[in-house]
Design an enzyme around this catalytic site. Structure first.
Site, short mmCIF file in Angstrom:
data_model
loop_
_atom_site.label_atom_id
_atom_site.label_comp_id
_atom_site.label_asym_id
_atom_site.label_seq_id
_atom_site.Cartn_x
_atom_site.Cartn_y
_atom_site.Cartn_z
N LYS A 182 0.57 -0.79 -3.65
CA LYS A 182 -0.79 -1.34 -3.76
C LYS A 182 -1.47 -1.40 -2.39
CE LYS A 182 -0.90 -1.93 -8.20
NZ LYS A 182 0.26 -1.11 -8.52
C1 LIG Z 1 -3.31 -1.79 -13.76
C2 LIG Z 1 -2.00 -2.44 -13.41
N1 LIG Z 1 -1.64 -3.55 -14.06
C3 LIG Z 1 -0.51 -4.20 -13.79
C4 LIG Z 1 0.35 -3.73 -12.83
C5 LIG Z 1 1.63 -4.47 -12.64
O1 LIG Z 1 1.78 -4.98 -11.37
P1 LIG Z 1 3.24 -5.44 -10.89
O2 LIG Z 1 3.98 -4.18 -10.54
O3 LIG Z 1 2.96 -6.29 -9.69
O4 LIG Z 1 3.86 -6.18 -12.00
C6 LIG Z 1 0.03 -2.57 -12.11
C7 LIG Z 1 0.87 -1.98 -11.07
O5 LIG Z 1 2.02 -2.01 -10.89
C8 LIG Z 1 -1.17 -1.90 -12.42
O6 LIG Z 1 -1.50 -0.76 -11.79
#
Ligand SMILES: Cc1ncc(COP(=O)(O)O)c(C=O)c1O
Length: 360
Positions: A182
């Site tokens: 990210k």
């Molecule tokens: C659109 C979206 N939602 C949710 C997530 C989930 O984030 P995390 O990996 O921090 O759980 C991500 C990326 O990983 C994402 O790109």
């Protein structure tokens, strides 16, 4: 040298803050850096409340659980997104209703309104895709009109705004991700933000195993989760937040370089009027099969990625209702995410573009 899609980029302060965390011996999901991380995210986004979590997926899950979404309930969700926007609906045994995007690549308010009228979902989870703001004001108005809770999946869009207001702060809950790829990273991490103090307290309660207050022992009337962030990772987060504006400026610069070099070969994801995106990933559409470009770049040690495969095309989601005209499918068939790491130089982007042009 291999070029990755969006690798971590440290500010240089992380190790000093980690050492501070070690010196305090708060090697735990409690400690000063967690509070500091929540404070800096609140200050930056102007969110009234923030809860640091082990990832953004946990944040979406907590939002649904806290709102009482359960088996038999419907939840409308962006179709053109990563699976983590949708999976927490399944954790709660609720039913996803998939909402297509429009030409902005973001959730189509028209399709959403039809679904709100016909399906009466209790909540809407809207993704701010690839770092750009969705048509969030219109979607928030629709949620209000039809009495659905709005949850913003702003995992990719930390720092992006709509009419000057931060993505994630329009709904009852919003989430940011600090996953490894990210715009900022804590290696893995997330933040739930929200307006309602009582609901945020409830989310905090669920995030630490739902321990009833007022007992010397652990008393449980319901179950919760182990979803808090480690103090060590929060120390990384505090250091990363210090360079967020710099990172956004660089991501936008990289986007401008791609636009310049690929002006005759690609079209790019738009930015809605009055919005400001963080351009987390530069994403573009090509006339050529994007998988050809993907394979060619891979053979040269350059990582790109197809756009998110729409949820309604996933075998997992074949039984869920889909509202829309098929825009997400069209984008998926034509598009690619291009390397967008904030350590890229203009020469590297030029070189990547030359390679793309040879297969276009
Ligand atoms: C659109 C979206 N939602 C949710 C997530 C989930 O984030 P995390 O990996 O921090 O759980 C991500 C990326 O990983 C994402 O790109």
């Amino acid at each position: 040298m291999k070029i990755y899609l969006s690798p971590p980029h440290m500010s240089g302060k992380e190790l000093a803050y980690i050492e501070e965390a070690f010196a305090s011996n708060y090697i735990a999901p409690v400690g000063e850096f967690i509070d500091r991380f929540e404070e800096v995210v609140k200050k930056y986004t102007k969110a009234p409340h923030a809860l640091a979590l082990c990832n953004a997926s946990a944040g979406i899950h907590l939002a649904l659980r806290t709102l009482g979404i359960k088996e038999g309930d419907k939840v409308a969700v962006s179709d053109f997104t990563f699976i983590a926007s949708l999976s927490p609906i399944l954790y709660q045994k609720a039913t996803p209703i998939l909402i297509d995007c429009d030409t902005s690549w973001q959730m189509d308010p028209e399709a959403l309104e039809i679904a709100l009228k016909r399906e009466h979902p209790k909540a809407v989870i809207v993704t701010h895709l690839y770092g750009q703001s969705a048509n969030i004001e219109e979607i928030a108005n629709l949620c209000q009109k039809y009495g659905a809770y709005l949850i913003e999946d702003a995992a990719e869009s930390l720092g992006a705004t709509y009419k000057g207001k931060h993505t994630g702060t329009f709904g009852i809950f919003g989430v940011y991700s600090f996953n490894g790829n990210k715009i900022l990273t804590t290696s893995g991490g997330g933040m739930l933000i929200g307006k309602d103090e009582k609901l945020m307290q409830k989310a905090r309660f669920f995030s630490t195993q739902a321990k009833e207050p007022g007992y010397p022992w652990y008393e449980h009337k319901t179950y919760g989760y182990n979803y808090r962030l480690s103090n060590i990772l929060a120390a990384i987060g505090v250091a990363q937040m210090e360079v967020l504006d710099e990172r956004i400026a660089k991501k936008r610069e990289i986007f401008a370089w791609y636009q310049e070099y690929l002006q005759d070969s690609a079209t790019f994801m738009p930015e809605l009027p009055e919005s400001f995106g963080n351009r987390w990933l530069t994403t573009a559409l090509f006339e050529t099969d994007p998988l050809r470009i993907y394979e060619y770049l891979l053979s040269k040690g350059i990582e790109s990625r197809p756009l998110w495969k729409p949820m309604h095309l996933q075998p997992l989601c074949k039984d869920y209702k889909f509202y829309g005209k098929g825009m997400s499918k069209q984008l998926f068939q034509q598009g690619l995410c291009l390397p967008s790491g904030t350590q890229l130089t203009k020469e590297q982007v030029e070189d990547i573009c030359e390679k793309i042009i040879t297969v276009c």
